[in-house]
Scaffold this active site. Structure first.
Site, PDB file in Angstrom:
ATOM      1  N   LYS A  22       0.809  -1.312   0.125  1.00 29.04           N
ATOM      2  CA  LYS A  22       0.122   0.077   0.058  1.00 29.04           C
ATOM      3  C   LYS A  22       0.798   1.439   0.235  1.00 29.04           C
ATOM      4  O   LYS A  22       0.611   2.263  -0.728  1.00 29.04           O
ATOM      5  CB  LYS A  22      -0.765   0.029   1.282  1.00 29.04           C
ATOM      6  CG  LYS A  22      -1.323   1.474   1.600  1.00 29.04           C
ATOM      7  CD  LYS A  22      -2.232   1.214   2.805  1.00 29.04           C
ATOM      8  CE  LYS A  22      -1.374   1.444   4.001  1.00 29.04           C
ATOM      9  NZ  LYS A  22      -1.030   2.871   4.249  1.00 29.04           N
ATOM     10  N   ASN A  23       1.929   1.301   0.799  1.00 31.15           N
ATOM     11  CA  ASN A  23       2.685   2.368   1.023  1.00 31.15           C
ATOM     12  C   ASN A  23       3.747   2.633  -0.178  1.00 31.15           C
ATOM     13  O   ASN A  23       4.494   3.745  -0.171  1.00 31.15           O
ATOM     14  CB  ASN A  23       3.564   2.470   2.259  1.00 31.15           C
ATOM     15  CG  ASN A  23       2.637   2.512   3.555  1.00 31.15           C
ATOM     16  OD1 ASN A  23       1.385   2.826   3.129  1.00 31.15           O
ATOM     17  ND2 ASN A  23       3.068   2.371   4.632  1.00 31.15           N
ATOM     18  N   CYS A 117      -4.302  12.319  12.566  1.00 29.66           N
ATOM     19  CA  CYS A 117      -5.132  11.008  12.671  1.00 29.66           C
ATOM     20  C   CYS A 117      -4.983  10.622  14.244  1.00 29.66           C
ATOM     21  O   CYS A 117      -4.426  10.993  15.069  1.00 29.66           O
ATOM     22  CB  CYS A 117      -4.612  10.009  11.612  1.00 29.66           C
ATOM     23  SG  CYS A 117      -3.066   9.237  11.665  1.00 29.66           S
ATOM     24  N   ARG A 122       0.608  14.327  12.740  1.00 36.39           N
ATOM     25  CA  ARG A 122       0.978  14.134  11.374  1.00 36.39           C
ATOM     26  C   ARG A 122       1.294  15.281  10.775  1.00 36.39           C
ATOM     27  O   ARG A 122       0.578  15.530   9.729  1.00 36.39           O
ATOM     28  CB  ARG A 122       0.040  13.069  10.664  1.00 36.39           C
ATOM     29  CG  ARG A 122      -0.421  11.987  11.380  1.00 36.39           C
ATOM     30  CD  ARG A 122       0.647  10.787  11.587  1.00 36.39           C
ATOM     31  NE  ARG A 122       1.155  10.359  10.207  1.00 36.39           N
ATOM     32  CZ  ARG A 122       0.510   9.477   9.491  1.00 36.39           C
ATOM     33  NH1 ARG A 122      -0.592   9.036  10.182  1.00 36.39           N
ATOM     34  NH2 ARG A 122       1.038   8.838   8.567  1.00 36.39           N
ATOM     35  N   ASP A 309       5.163   0.387  12.105  1.00 37.25           N
ATOM     36  CA  ASP A 309       3.983  -0.139  11.419  1.00 37.25           C
ATOM     37  C   ASP A 309       3.808  -1.745  12.000  1.00 37.25           C
ATOM     38  O   ASP A 309       2.759  -2.330  11.519  1.00 37.25           O
ATOM     39  CB  ASP A 309       3.784   0.069   9.992  1.00 37.25           C
ATOM     40  CG  ASP A 309       3.717   1.307   9.430  1.00 37.25           C
ATOM     41  OD1 ASP A 309       3.841   1.336   8.383  1.00 37.25           O
ATOM     42  OD2 ASP A 309       3.497   2.153  10.413  1.00 37.25           O
ATOM     43  N   ARG A 401      -8.509  -0.330   4.747  1.00 40.87           N
ATOM     44  CA  ARG A 401      -7.537   0.585   4.039  1.00 40.87           C
ATOM     45  C   ARG A 401      -6.401  -0.044   3.649  1.00 40.87           C
ATOM     46  O   ARG A 401      -5.676   0.094   2.644  1.00 40.87           O
ATOM     47  CB  ARG A 401      -7.438   1.746   5.248  1.00 40.87           C
ATOM     48  CG  ARG A 401      -8.667   2.588   5.589  1.00 40.87           C
ATOM     49  CD  ARG A 401      -8.086   3.641   6.281  1.00 40.87           C
ATOM     50  NE  ARG A 401      -7.190   4.484   5.692  1.00 40.87           N
ATOM     51  CZ  ARG A 401      -6.683   5.749   5.801  1.00 40.87           C
ATOM     52  NH1 ARG A 401      -7.250   6.395   7.078  1.00 40.87           N
ATOM     53  NH2 ARG A 401      -5.882   6.418   5.211  1.00 40.87           N
TER      54      ARG A 401
HETATM   55  C1  EPZ Z   1       4.633   6.859   6.254  1.00 36.91           C
HETATM   56  O1  EPZ Z   1       3.975   7.902   7.027  1.00 36.91           O
HETATM   57  C2  EPZ Z   1       3.650   5.630   6.424  1.00 36.91           C
HETATM   58  N1  EPZ Z   1       2.582   5.903   5.135  1.00 36.91           N
HETATM   59  C3  EPZ Z   1       3.034   5.205   7.636  1.00 36.91           C
HETATM   60  O2  EPZ Z   1       2.519   4.139   7.591  1.00 36.91           O
HETATM   61  C4  EPZ Z   1       4.414   5.023   8.419  1.00 36.91           C
HETATM   62  O3  EPZ Z   1       3.927   4.570   9.863  1.00 36.91           O
HETATM   63  C5  EPZ Z   1       5.379   6.147   8.340  1.00 36.91           C
HETATM   64  O4  EPZ Z   1       5.749   6.440   7.278  1.00 36.91           O
HETATM   65  C6  EPZ Z   1       6.639   5.850   9.293  1.00 36.91           C
HETATM   66  O5  EPZ Z   1       7.237   4.754   8.615  1.00 36.91           O
HETATM   67  C7  EPZ Z   1       2.847   5.963   3.964  1.00 36.91           C
HETATM   68  O6  EPZ Z   1       3.794   5.743   3.539  1.00 36.91           O
HETATM   69  C8  EPZ Z   1       1.409   6.525   3.188  1.00 36.91           C
HETATM   70  P1  EPZ Z   1       6.562  10.214   8.353  1.00 36.91           P
HETATM   71  P2  EPZ Z   1       4.356   9.398   6.967  1.00 36.91           P
HETATM   72  O7  EPZ Z   1       6.431  11.370   7.568  1.00 36.91           O
HETATM   73  O8  EPZ Z   1       5.434   9.590   5.629  1.00 36.91           O
HETATM   74  C9  EPZ Z   1       7.190  13.449  11.793  1.00 36.91           C
HETATM   75  C10 EPZ Z   1       0.487   2.577   7.860  1.00 36.91           C
HETATM   76  O9  EPZ Z   1      -0.099   2.008   8.670  1.00 36.91           O
HETATM   77  N2  EPZ Z   1       6.798  14.517  10.633  1.00 36.91           N
HETATM   78  O10 EPZ Z   1       7.726   9.195   8.080  1.00 36.91           O
HETATM   79  O11 EPZ Z   1       3.303  10.379   7.221  1.00 36.91           O
HETATM   80  C11 EPZ Z   1       5.778  12.524  11.887  1.00 36.91           C
HETATM   81  O12 EPZ Z   1       4.800  13.285  12.698  1.00 36.91           O
HETATM   82  C12 EPZ Z   1       0.940   4.142   8.087  1.00 36.91           C
HETATM   83  O13 EPZ Z   1       0.543   2.176   6.743  1.00 36.91           O
HETATM   84  C13 EPZ Z   1       6.868  15.696  11.032  1.00 36.91           C
HETATM   85  O14 EPZ Z   1       7.239  16.253  12.083  1.00 36.91           O
HETATM   86  O15 EPZ Z   1       5.388   9.369   8.088  1.00 36.91           O
HETATM   87  C14 EPZ Z   1       6.375  11.272  12.586  1.00 36.91           C
HETATM   88  O16 EPZ Z   1       6.545  11.515  14.018  1.00 36.91           O
HETATM   89  C15 EPZ Z   1       0.790   4.768   9.266  1.00 36.91           C
HETATM   90  N3  EPZ Z   1       6.745  16.816   9.881  1.00 36.91           N
HETATM   91  C16 EPZ Z   1       7.611  11.362  11.594  1.00 36.91           C
HETATM   92  O17 EPZ Z   1       8.012  12.711  11.479  1.00 36.91           O
HETATM   93  C17 EPZ Z   1       6.686  16.174   8.433  1.00 36.91           C
HETATM   94  O18 EPZ Z   1       6.451  17.140   7.608  1.00 36.91           O
HETATM   95  C18 EPZ Z   1       7.618  10.337  10.863  1.00 36.91           C
HETATM   96  O19 EPZ Z   1       6.696  10.651   9.842  1.00 36.91           O
HETATM   97  C19 EPZ Z   1       6.638  14.937   8.106  1.00 36.91           C
HETATM   98  C20 EPZ Z   1       6.748  14.007   9.346  1.00 36.91           C
END
Ligand code: EPZ
Length: 433
Positions: A22-23, A117, A122, A309, A401
């Site tokens: 999915k990701n 969420c 996020r 995850d 999802r």
């Molecule tokens: C991706 O989310 C995945 N989703 C998530 O999977 C996964 O848990 C996550 O990466 C971490 O591996 C998809 O790929 C669609 P991040 P993403 O940006 O990209 C902070 C699932 O269950 N952050 O790597 O949104 C954020 O708050 C989902 O399949 C900022 O502060 O995660 C988090 O603490 C859930 N500012 C950390 O970084 C930003 O601009 C990592 O988030 C972006 C992120």
């Protein structure tokens, strides 16, 4: 809303094929916006988030054909809109992945700022600051992110993410492939979905190197063309089924997977006593060791370390292990919602800040529980399959999802699970091709 009714206690046995990731499919579908030619994506998982992403592309003006549920032919030749509306973004945060390609190809994009969420706020501040480094002017207008390239085209630059962000890295890669000049991304995410996206972009004519390492270099080109690409298997679905075999004391053959994408998970599960063999590069053979399961602490970290995850699924497993384990979540600020539901089933878990202390060797008993997010739902399914008696999981749209036809898959390996349909639900049916 649909519910799952699970009768626990049956060891799972048989063969299970893993679906596309999915990701990875989500950014790859967004990347088709970068070309006016047809891009064909295979092995797209038949899950709700990808149905939503396809609808977004159609709303923007792309033509999408699905010769079968796993194959998407996308042609973004006549994009008329550059906006991803709130109604859509609020149902799926990954719609923000439209920002990079729209900005990169058309020099403009307007995407509703995604809300938080269940697992955290996020934010996407790192995405937006990176776009500004590429010359975009980014503003917030009544809840929408409005981004423009003043000269109509972004300009390559060197940028350094202060935190590893998976979709942030993907968004910037897609914005940079058509920029003028070279972009270098430091502290880029290294998750397998990043090289998969880079493979697709390079097939389309982009010049991306270093994907999968913390430093990615992108040489801007004038235009991208057509391509055909196979999405990698889902490493988190794979890890979920490894735990399913272990927590039910069963034995599974897991096919069409990429064990090399979940090394930290396999290493940790072997350490706690799960017997995992790899007869060939895309197959795993999983069963519990006779010595039973042992508790081990984990801390979630960016790839290649233990993925957030898989944290909820691992916690469910640790309720059955000898001893006590401490699960530390470092990526998201609120990713223990599954713990309170597992406690309703008899688990002994104490939460202190970002740490959960899990006492093992607890007999889980079926109970009515509530799914809160995708991976928490998976951990409740795993606990239900292990528990004595019946577990009724509500709000299973969360699991729809990201897990393709999960009821059909679990039933095919002997699990006693059925979907109690709420006839108003919009779940992807359990009858994918
Ligand atoms: C991706 O989310 C995945 N989703 C998530 O999977 C996964 O848990 C996550 O990466 C971490 O591996 C998809 O790929 C669609 P991040 P993403 O940006 O990209 C902070 C699932 O269950 N952050 O790597 O949104 C954020 O708050 C989902 O399949 C900022 O502060 O995660 C988090 O603490 C859930 N500012 C950390 O970084 C930003 O601009 C990592 O988030 C972006 C992120």
């Amino acid at each position: 809303m649909d519910k799952f009714l699970i009768k626990g206690g049956t060891p799972l046995h048989g063969k299970i094929a893993i679906s596309g990731a999915k990701n990875s499919a989500l950014p790859c579908l967004a990347a088709t916006l970068l070309s006016a030619k047809t891009v064909t994506l295979h092995n797209v998982p038949y899950v709700r988030d990808l149905i939503t992403q396809r609808r977004l592309l159609e709303d923007l003006g792309a033509t999408t054909l699905t010769p079968d549920v796993h194959t998407h032919k996308i042609t973004a030749a006549h994009i008329e809109s550059f906006e991803a509306p709130y109604e859509l973004v609020k149902t799926m945060r990954a719609s923000v992945l439209a920002l990079g390609p729209l900005l990169g190809r058309f020099g403009k994009a307007k995407v509703s700022l995604p809300g938080g969420c269940a697992i955290g706020t996020r934010p996407i501040d790192l995405h937006l600051r990176a776009f500004e480094k590429l010359g975009a002017v980014v503003s917030l207008e009544s809840g929408d992110v409005v981004a423009k390239a003043p000269k109509g085209r972004l300009v390559g630059s060197e940028l350094d993410f202060e935190k590893v962000t998976v979709t942030g890295t993907e968004n910037v890669m897609m914005a940079a492939v058509l920029a003028e000049g070279t972009t270098v991304i430091h502290n880029a995410a290294c998750e397998p979905e990043i090289p998969d996206l880079a493979d697709l972009l390079n097939k389309m004519g982009a010049k991306v190197s270093g994907a999968g390492t913390p430093k990615i270099t992108i040489e801007g080109v004038e235009a991208l063309g057509e391509a055909e690409h196979w999405i990698i298997p889902d490493r988190i679905e794979t890890g979920t089924f490894i735990v399913a075999a272990a927590i039910t004391n069963g034995e599974l053959e897991i096919t069409s997977c990429r064990p090399d994408h979940l090394g930290a998970v396999i290493d940790m599960l072997r350490e706690v006593g799960v017997e995992i063999d790899q007869p060939d590069p895309t197959t795993l053979h999983v069963r519990n060791s006779n010595a039973g399961l042992r508790s081990k602490d984990i801390t979630t970290e960016p790839y290649p370390l233990f993925p957030t995850d898989m944290q909820a699924q691992y916690m469910a497993l640790m309720t059955q292990a000898e001893g006590t384990s401490v699960v530390t979540e470092t990526i998201f600020e609120n990713r223990f919602m599954h713990a309170s539901e597992l406690i309703r089933m008899g688990a002994d878990i104490e939460i202190h800040g970002n740490q959960a202390t899990v006492k093992g060797k607890v007999r889980l008993k079926g109970a009515p529980v509530l799914a809160s997010d995708l991976r928490a739902s998976a951990s409740l399914v795993l606990a239900g399959l292990c528990a004595e008696g019946e577990t009724l999981i509500d709000r299973v749209y969360h699991i729809d999802r990201g897990y393709e036809t999960i009821v059909r898959k679990i039933s095919s390996i002997g699990g006693n699970i059925e979907r109690l349909k709420d006839h108003m639900s919009t779940a992807a049916p359990e009858t994918s091709g």
